[in-house]
Scaffold this motif. Structure first.
Motif, PDB file in Angstrom:
ATOM      1  N   UNK B  59       1.100  -1.126   0.024  1.00  0.00           N
ATOM      2  CA  UNK B  59       0.138   0.167   0.168  1.00  0.00           C
ATOM      3  C   UNK B  59       0.874   1.281  -0.022  1.00  0.00           C
ATOM      4  N   UNK B  60       1.931   1.159   0.814  1.00  0.00           N
ATOM      5  CA  UNK B  60       2.790   2.288   0.908  1.00  0.00           C
ATOM      6  C   UNK B  60       3.556   2.518  -0.291  1.00  0.00           C
ATOM      7  N   UNK B  61       4.024   1.442  -0.992  1.00  0.00           N
ATOM      8  CA  UNK B  61       4.794   1.568  -2.153  1.00  0.00           C
ATOM      9  C   UNK B  61       3.723   2.084  -3.368  1.00  0.00           C
ATOM     10  N   UNK B  62       2.575   1.664  -3.496  1.00  0.00           N
ATOM     11  CA  UNK B  62       1.643   2.059  -4.113  1.00  0.00           C
ATOM     12  C   UNK B  62       1.466   3.550  -4.037  1.00  0.00           C
ATOM     13  N   UNK B  63       1.208   3.983  -2.772  1.00  0.00           N
ATOM     14  CA  UNK B  63       0.946   5.394  -2.620  1.00  0.00           C
ATOM     15  C   UNK B  63       1.997   6.235  -3.096  1.00  0.00           C
ATOM     16  N   UNK B  64       3.522   5.778  -2.925  1.00  0.00           N
ATOM     17  CA  UNK B  64       4.326   6.732  -3.302  1.00  0.00           C
ATOM     18  C   UNK B  64       4.486   6.751  -4.761  1.00  0.00           C
ATOM     19  N   UNK B  65       3.920   5.488  -5.426  1.00  0.00           N
ATOM     20  CA  UNK B  65       4.320   5.291  -6.773  1.00  0.00           C
ATOM     21  C   UNK B  65       3.036   6.279  -7.456  1.00  0.00           C
ATOM     22  N   UNK B  66       1.999   6.214  -6.907  1.00  0.00           N
ATOM     23  CA  UNK B  66       0.762   7.080  -7.377  1.00  0.00           C
ATOM     24  C   UNK B  66       1.111   8.675  -7.365  1.00  0.00           C
ATOM     25  N   UNK B  67       1.988   9.003  -6.392  1.00  0.00           N
ATOM     26  CA  UNK B  67       2.276  10.418  -6.175  1.00  0.00           C
ATOM     27  C   UNK B  67       3.130  10.790  -7.255  1.00  0.00           C
ATOM     28  N   UNK B  68       4.300   9.789  -7.445  1.00  0.00           N
ATOM     29  CA  UNK B  68       5.358  10.149  -8.386  1.00  0.00           C
ATOM     30  C   UNK B  68       4.724  10.241  -9.937  1.00  0.00           C
ATOM     31  N   UNK B  69       3.838   9.303 -10.142  1.00  0.00           N
ATOM     32  CA  UNK B  69       3.462   9.245 -11.614  1.00  0.00           C
ATOM     33  C   UNK B  69       2.389  10.630 -11.846  1.00  0.00           C
ATOM     34  N   UNK B  70       1.666  10.854 -10.699  1.00  0.00           N
ATOM     35  CA  UNK B  70       0.931  11.955 -11.012  1.00  0.00           C
ATOM     36  C   UNK B  70       1.675  13.078 -11.174  1.00  0.00           C
ATOM     37  N   UNK B  71       2.744  13.279 -10.327  1.00  0.00           N
ATOM     38  CA  UNK B  71       3.734  14.581 -10.629  1.00  0.00           C
ATOM     39  C   UNK B  71       4.067  14.642 -11.948  1.00  0.00           C
ATOM     40  N   UNK B  72       4.862  13.280 -12.169  1.00  0.00           N
ATOM     41  CA  UNK B  72       5.651  13.269 -13.468  1.00  0.00           C
ATOM     42  C   UNK B  72       4.537  13.535 -14.600  1.00  0.00           C
TER      43      UNK B  72
END
Lengths: 396, 260
Positions: B59-72
């Motif tokens: 969940x934490x990994x996914x959350x981090x990935x979500x933020x990263x993809x969103x910003x990028x």
């Protein structure tokens, strides 16, 4: 929390996520609603993809199920669409499918227009009519053409502006006629000066004319020249036309006095009175009786020049009028003159012509004065003294 | 020269031997797992171990990935003037690529290392031999349950990763430019189909198989003391991650062919 419960919670939670995903995507694909299928054929689907929206009246009502290329050249690409059952009421046999783009560069979707109310319903799997898609590349080609022609127009406008700039620069720098007009102050002051000078000149000319008139008047009375005027019988030719009328008035004269020119004048060619006393009978009548108006009518015989004789008769009529006005008391505005020029008549030649004073009763209309001296053609029958009734002729 | 040839031959031999042993091991596990009696208690313990206990991590990994993809994605899409495509881009990249592979790698790290180390230490302390002496098939009790747990849990964990990534992706977006969650989901799933969603999610079962199989294999063939345990744990993670990524290459093509 026991291990089993924890496991159960995990499984339920993740399966719920799965279910949510399935339902979200399923609703896009119309998996959980009753649908029917329609086909449309296009030459070019312009990048439409499977799963794209199908919109009926702008409302998302279905999806593209499949897109199949034709098996032979010359055939069309077939787009198979899944449509919500509810659209069956608005899509009829004459509905048209077209491929459109969201915004300029957005997703492609199929738009189906409403059918007409009278048309037959579409069946499941039927092929409806289609419109070729508007492709951006075609649009760009057209736009490019438009841009080319506008470029040309702008070039022309630029050229025209350049010319205009050049012209206004020339005007501004004082080149050419307009430039000189706009820029040269001297020209304006010259013009003003000229106008002032002209004004002065005009005033001087006026004074000069007045002086000249006086000089002329003095000259007429000069002993060297007075003989000419005396011999002619009158001094001012301008007076001849003062009381002239164009023709005799309608109606019978009240009274007529007829004299021969020989009887009254000094010679055959002049208007100098010799025996003016002979006119006194007419003058007395005018002074003593009420009348509308009177006309002194003069005429000559057929000898001599037409224009000269016309001027002579007019002058004689004027001279006679002047004598009567100066020597008898009546309203001189009622006495008019009429020179008839040459007139046929047996004894007119021998008598140097005739003079008549015709007196008309009150109420007779005075004919308007003719601007041009009477010529032969304008001497009408009405104007002839021959019309004067012989009975009324009074021989003194 | 001879030594170089010998060592090269040794390497090739070792490579094929490893695969051969893996094949024998897989067969043993399949044979043991497919026949009763079934080890339900152990399976449930492993499901819990692999699944629920891993959820916070993915969940934490996914959350981090979500933020990263969103910003990028927002940055890149703004440059091309396609910001309206943002939700679809986020959903597509999370569901298709990032969710499965991140889950696979994270679980490989956590579960692969755990299984490898656990079985290796049981092996070196001769516990596996003791189990065998009690007439219990260690493949059935230890390997089959763990591998099955990995196969079953990976897709569910992927769903958890996806959900967290989409939530944080939307959250990161809405902090910058407010966008309702409903709107986000509507726009994001616009072009999505089951073919883009389900195969990508359930392909992670293959990742689970690879992770569990390699970890169990590496653990149960360990030799030596504590050093061997460490090597087994390391190899489980390294080989597991490598094979997950390699499998992804094959699976992507496979899914594209089978689910066009």
């Amino acid at each position: 929390m026991s291990r089993v419960a924890r496991l159960g919670a995990f499984i339920v939670a993740t399966l719920a996520i799965l279910a949510a995903g399935v339902f979200i995507i399923g609703s896009k694909e119309y998996l959980f609603r009753s649908t029917y299928q329609l086909k449309a054929q296009f030459d070019n689907v312009a990048g439409l993809s499977v799963g794209a929206d199908v919109r009926v009246g702008g409302v998302h009502s279905g999806t593209v199920q499949s897109i199949t290329l034709p098996h032979k050249p010359g055939e069309k690409v077939t787009v198979l669409m899944n449509l919500d059952k509810s659209t069956h009421e608005v899509i009829k046999a004459d509905s048209v499918a077209s491929i459109e783009t969201e915004g300029v560069l957005g997703n492609q979707y199929v738009a189906i227009s409403f059918g007409s109310s009278g048309q037959a319903e579409v069946k499941d799997g039927e092929t409806i009519q289609s419109e070729p898609p508007l492709q951006m590349s075609d649009l760009f080609k057209k736009t490019s053409g438009i841009l080319d022609s506008s470029q040309q127009a702008i070039n022309n406008a630029t050229l025209a502006t350049a010319h205009l700039t050049s012209v206004s620069a020339k005007i501004d720098s004082g080149q050419g006629t307009v430039g000189a007009l706009v820029n040269d102050k001297q020209l304006y002051s010259n013009l003003e000066q000229t106008t002032t000078t002209l004004h002065t000149t005009m005033l001087q000319a006026q004074t000069g004319v007045t002086d000249f008139q006086e000089n002329m008047e003095a000259l007429k009375h000069n002993f060297l020249l007075s003989g000419y005027f005396k011999k002619r019988g009158y001094e001012d030719s301008g007076d001849i036309t003062a009381n002239r009328i164009a023709a005799l008035p309608q109606g019978e004269p009240l009274k007529a006095f007829t004299f021969t020119a020989k009887q009254l004048f000094d010679s055959r060619d002049t208007a100098k009175l010799k025996n003016q006393k002979a006119l006194d009978a007419g003058g007395n009548f005018l002074a003593q009786n009420q009348f509308g108006f009177a006309v002194v009518v003069a005429s000559t015989g057929m000898e001599g020049d037409i224009q000269k004789d016309l001027a002579l008769t007019e002058a004689r009529a004027m001279v006679v009028r002047e004598y009567l006005v100066e020597n008898f008391g009546f309203d001189d505005s009622q006495l008019k003159t009429l020179g008839l020029g040459k007139q046929p008549g047996s004894n007119l030649d021998a008598d140097w012509g005739s003079i008549q004073i015709l007196i008309f009763p009150p109420g007779t209309e005075i004919p308007a004065e003719q601007l041009h001296p009477a010529s032969n053609s304008s001497v009408t029958d009405l104007a002839r003294p021959a019309q004067v009734p012989a009975t009324a002729t009074h021989q003194p | 020269m001879l030594s170089v040839v010998n060592s090269a031959t040794g390497l090739v031999n070792g490579f094929f031997e490893w695969f051969g042993n893996l094949g024998i091991f897989s067969w043993n596990v399949l044979k043991a797992g497919a026949t009763p009696p079934y080890e339900w208690q152990e399976l449930i313990r492993q499901l819990d171990e692999v699944g629920s206990k891993s959820l916070p991590l993915v969940a934490m990994a996914g959350a981090a990935i979500g933020v990263v993809i969103s910003l990028e994605a927002r940055y890149s899409l703004s440059r091309f003037g396609a910001k309206s495509m943002f939700p679809a881009t986020l959903v597509y990249s999370v569901l298709q690529v990032m969710g499965p592979i991140i889950t696979g790698l994270v679980i490989c790290g956590r579960v692969g290392a755990g299984i490898g180390a656990e079985l290796a230490s049981m092996k070196v302390t001769e516990q596996i031999d003791a189990i065998e002496a009690c007439a219990i098939n260690p493949y059935r009790l230890l390997a089959a349950t763990r591998i099955l747990a990995c196969i079953l849990m990976l897709p569910l964990l992927t769903l958890g990763t996806d959900a967290c990534a989409l939530l944080t992706g939307w959250f990161a977006q809405t902090l910058v430019e407010p966008l309702s969650f409903h709107q986000f989901i509507q726009a994001g799933f616009k072009g999505s189909t089951f073919n883009a969603f389900l195969p990508q999610t359930f392909k992670t079962a293959v990742y689970g198989l690879i992770i569990g199989l390699i970890a169990c294999f590496q653990g149960m063939r360990t030799r030596g003391g504590a050093e061997g345990v460490g090597r087994a744990a390391t190899n489980s993670v390294v080989l597991g991650s490598l094979f997950v990524i390699l499998a992804d290459v094959v699976l992507v093509k496979f899914i594209l062919v089978v689910f066009p």
